[in-house]
Design a protein around this motif. Sequence first.
Motif, PDB file in Angstrom:
ATOM      1  N   GLY A  80      -5.262   4.621   0.591  1.00  8.61           N
ATOM      2  CA  GLY A  80      -5.291   3.177   0.731  1.00  8.61           C
ATOM      3  C   GLY A  80      -5.884   2.507  -0.493  1.00  8.61           C
ATOM      4  O   GLY A  80      -5.845   1.301  -0.615  1.00  8.61           O
ATOM      5  N   ASP A 104       0.871  -1.175   0.000  1.00  9.88           N
ATOM      6  CA  ASP A 104       0.000   0.000   0.000  1.00  9.88           C
ATOM      7  C   ASP A 104       0.909   1.226   0.000  1.00  9.88           C
ATOM      8  O   ASP A 104       1.594   1.511   0.976  1.00  9.88           O
ATOM      9  N   ALA A 110      -3.774  -0.027  -2.459  1.00  9.45           N
ATOM     10  CA  ALA A 110      -3.435  -1.336  -1.935  1.00  9.45           C
ATOM     11  C   ALA A 110      -4.231  -2.427  -2.618  1.00  9.45           C
ATOM     12  O   ALA A 110      -5.445  -2.379  -2.681  1.00  9.45           O
TER      13      ALA A 110
END
Lengths: 608, 659
Positions: free
Chosen positions: B560, B190, B563
């Motif tokens: 995020g 990530d 990710a």
Amino acid sequence: MASRWVLLAVVAVHLGHCIEENGLTDTMSHVYEPAWMYKCIPDEGCQRTRHHQLSDNSTSMVFGSLDVCRTVCGRFGGLWPRPVTAAISMQTVGIHPNYLRFDLASVPVETRELLVEMTKVVGENLLAECDGEVTVVVETPVIVFMNVKTADMRLSWETSEAYTLDVQTKDTQIAVHIHAETVYGARHALETFTQLVAADRPDYSDERKCGLQLVTGAKIRDRPVYKHRGLLLDCSRHFIPMVDIKRTIDGMAANKMNVFHWHVTDSHSFPLESTRVPQFTRYGAYSADEIYSAEEVRELIKYAQVRGVRVVIEIDAPAHAGNGWQWGKEYGFGDLAVCVNQWPWRHLCIEPPCGQLNPANPAMYRVLRDLYRDIAEALPQPALLHMGGDEVFIECWNATEEITNYMKQKKYETNENGFIELWAEFHAKALEAWDQELEAANGTPPQPVMLWSSELTQAHRIQKHLSKDRYVIEVWEPINSPLLNQLIKQGYRTVSVPKDIWYLDHGFWGKTTYSNWRRMYAHTLPRDDNFLGGEVAMWTEYLDEQGLDTRVWPRAAAVAERLWADPVSGVQSAEPRLQRQRARLVARGLRVDAMGPAWCAQHDSKCF
Amino acid sequence: MKWWGEALGRGASAQFARVGRMRRALLLLAAAACTAAALLYWRQQSDDRPNRPLQALYAGIEPQWTWVCRNYRCERLLASESSTLQSLQTCNMLCDSTQLWPQPTGPVSLATAVVPVRADGFKLQIVSSPSRDVSDHLAEAFELMKEDMRMLERSMGSDSRPSDYGSPHEVLVRVAINGSGDPRMRLDTDESYKLALRPARKALVADITAHSFCGARHGFETLSQIVWMDPYASSLLILEAATVVDAPRFPYRGLLLDTARNFFPSEEILRTIDAMAASKLNTFHWHVSDSQSFPLRLNSAPQLAQHGAYGPGAVYTPDDVRAIVRHAKLRGIRVLMEVDAPAHVGRAWGWGPGAGLGQLAHCIEAEPWSAYCGEPPCGQLNPRNPHVYDLLQRIYTEIIQLTEVDDLFHLGGDEVSERCWAQHFNDSDPMELWLEFTKKAMLALERANHGKPPELTLLWSSRLTRSPYLERLDSRHLGVQVWGSSRWPESRAVLDAGFRTVISHVDAWYLDCGFGSWRDSSDGHCGPYRSWQQVYEHRPWTEENGGISNMGVGNAAPVGGGAGAGGGAGVGPGGAAAWRVEGGAACQWTEQLAPGGLDARVWPRSAALAERLWSDRAEGAAADVYLRLDTQRARLVARGVRAAPLWPRWCSHNPHACL
């Protein structure tokens, strides 16, 4: 000795392979040994080969160093550009720069100082072959006997650049005889002499050990086909530092190019210092440090002279002038240039920033005259000025009331013809100013000047406006344009820079196409007494010193051979020699572009 | 930046020289004043400017520009015509554009107040870190950022002028990482981060939060982009406050360098990795070997370099590779090393018979080459020799050890000559041999990787990745690097079939195109040159039908979001199975490139690709992109990368005026 050691080691490794049941076991020797030798095959060039593939009787044609192989292989060895005739021995002898002497007993006294400078360059270039240190010391004396006929040190289209070069080896010493009419011919001979030497260190070697090998015998007769062999560098779109300009001149000297066409001003910036008109740089340079000071210019001219290169300064006018000229109002001179930096730009010039001199303003001519005076004092005699003269954008003048009023007053038509008249008037006045300042500076009689081809130089128009006795026209039209031949027929002296082939900036913007060295090399030029030669042009809108070398070399070298030798043979026979020249330029510190995978350089004529 | 640095970095003697020059100019002027022409000059001038003394006309002949922000544009003025002196860099930083590259995908707010800083005034505080390894990497990456700043400071030299901005502020950089304890760049890393910079008394505090070392490192990179050298103040400046929320759109952002056609010394590779880091590229695809040469010295198979390198000085030793891998790792970059097989092999594999291993490869340097390969010299592995697979296993094992990359691998696999194999194996269909080879190479890779296949193993697109062979490849483990033209149907077919892909379309992202043919026969080269604008504007995943599983909706990606973005297949807008685009890579093949020319060929074009893959903004090469990329180019040059300019210098001096 060394090569025998290598041979033994390779045989040992080879045996190792055979003895082991499985060559994959980790007990194998991890020592890397250079396995390559180079074999000279007539008509093919140098081929990488392995030691154990050689039979004993062929070893005389086999070399540990690719550069040495190239130096002796083929009729013209590793010489670039190709001389008129050459006989080069296949044998070489070790030499060391410390035992190199130049005998100047047979040169005119006046030329000695310059010749000494020229011979120093030889020493530097020889050292460069070994990356600055020749570790193998050979005490064999090498004496270069220089013979120069005339004390005339002017460099012009009339200068003889012919020379002869003979290398003879007797038991204890090597004698090199150079005969030339002028110091410049002698300089070319020295360059050729340097090219008869190569380092014995293998390519991609990791050893420090390095010795120099000179051919034991050579007989070379040489002179250029074209008088004008130039490279244009634009230092206005981007400022190119002096050190990079000098390196470019090193490259030119290695290729026997003789004209550095310095496009030093344009509408973008004015980095050339004028002691009489300091406003040019104050208002025109990118910064205080991006200026060519008068002192640096003098030094550059000298640097170039030592390398057989004539500096031609171009002050582009009346178009391509803007930044550097925008201070007239502040100083009470009115507008010296018009349309400067105007935005939007599309209707006032072909590329931003716009700017064109103001031909209606007499003060502009006075300022121009002061600039010319500085240049007349700086340039070597006979001074050659390039007056620019390309791409006048009529819309800009047309949009300026002061200029249209002036035209009415002069009874010029207010159509294209009228603007052509105005343009021609500018050139007439500028030429008069140049003639007078040249006379005032050095007492020099009027000299020819250079001018770009343009609307004004169209075949039906040129004779009315531009005298063939005064103007040399640099034609940049594409190769399918008839203009070059038309001008030659009309008796104009011309220089050719076909933009679709010899513009080095093409291929990175707009619809332009990149020409690689093959294409550049394949282009041929007219043979005519009025035709002086050609140039490659490095415009710098999309380039600065970071990528300069790679963009210019080896392509400019390809053109250099076209201009020096104009050979009938094609790219195939040129390629091995150009590979050698490329390696030479790299050794001299230039970041030369690749011509192909290194494998092809190690296998001449296997990549056609 | 560099230019000004050199200007001001000159010693006192240079200053004196300049004064001397001025004096000479004045002397000359005095002499000229005696002449009638000069009199005319001065009369005119004194008419217009009666109050101006003679010296004042020529005082300060040095050009000195100042920039002011008007209507969201920096305008260049003569310093003497303006009451304030502001450098171009500072004007650009404060005038409208963010000057960040690549543009962050989340919200960005930047202050317009400026404070001076020093490189040594930056202090690191690790608030939380999942592992010792990550903490160590953070500390080193932080030093690298400071070193870049020191480089800018050094460019100013010791000629310190009094700064108009007061005394330098300390900057406390607090990093909190909540996530992976593995500092490597991995497929599931990530890379998102948040940066919040704010003033706190006489200092600044920068909070960087991330889920991985790589994310935090990207935060450092962004932080360094709001620090710049002001040549007029002779000081580093920083924006007083900033918040940036950022995550990449694509998890794979690569640059391929071919070190086989021409050899590039390690320094060139290290510098290339520096430049990649500056634009947050994360994959250095090292095409280390080809038929022309094999410069990789492997302890487990030293014969390859011994027989295949151009010479002993053209070799990467295991130590060289480890140094490169470490250099890259600290910059959030993985080294993906490709030993191309079964085609694109050469002399390096020619020692089999002498070692009792039989022919490891066929057609080595066979002639005429045009019958057996795409470019000279030829060579293709012998798919029926079991020793070949033993060797491949050794190579793969050592590559995985050296690069520390075990979730991603590249097998090569392009441009197999059917004719070469057909000559030696007349009993078999060469395509079947190729399939068989690929399966066995995969097995060798599995064995090399402790018995399990890497999560993703890439093959070049080829006839093998076209129907009917594509269907026979295992899309669970294999992915395809698509190099064909974006207009070719087979380039799409791979995507439509659900393979994970890395895009390297020749018509947009091949950096070697446009230099003509390096051989007499005119085939086998691509053109024209791909401009940075073309590189930037290529967005093949937006084509009709092709949905894309890892595209967020709207413009801002959630933190995020990067990710595992390449993960599951979905259904695209057109109803077809969604494309699984991992990202892309620019390819620098080096048939026509040698050291020395590398930087200007690759940069800033790869930076343009970096923003395409990181930000994927819908807009093309708009004005703001020019300005930001121009600044990024200047950053690269300041870091010693010889990047090419975008346009004439005047256009950098006059932002917007050339558009």
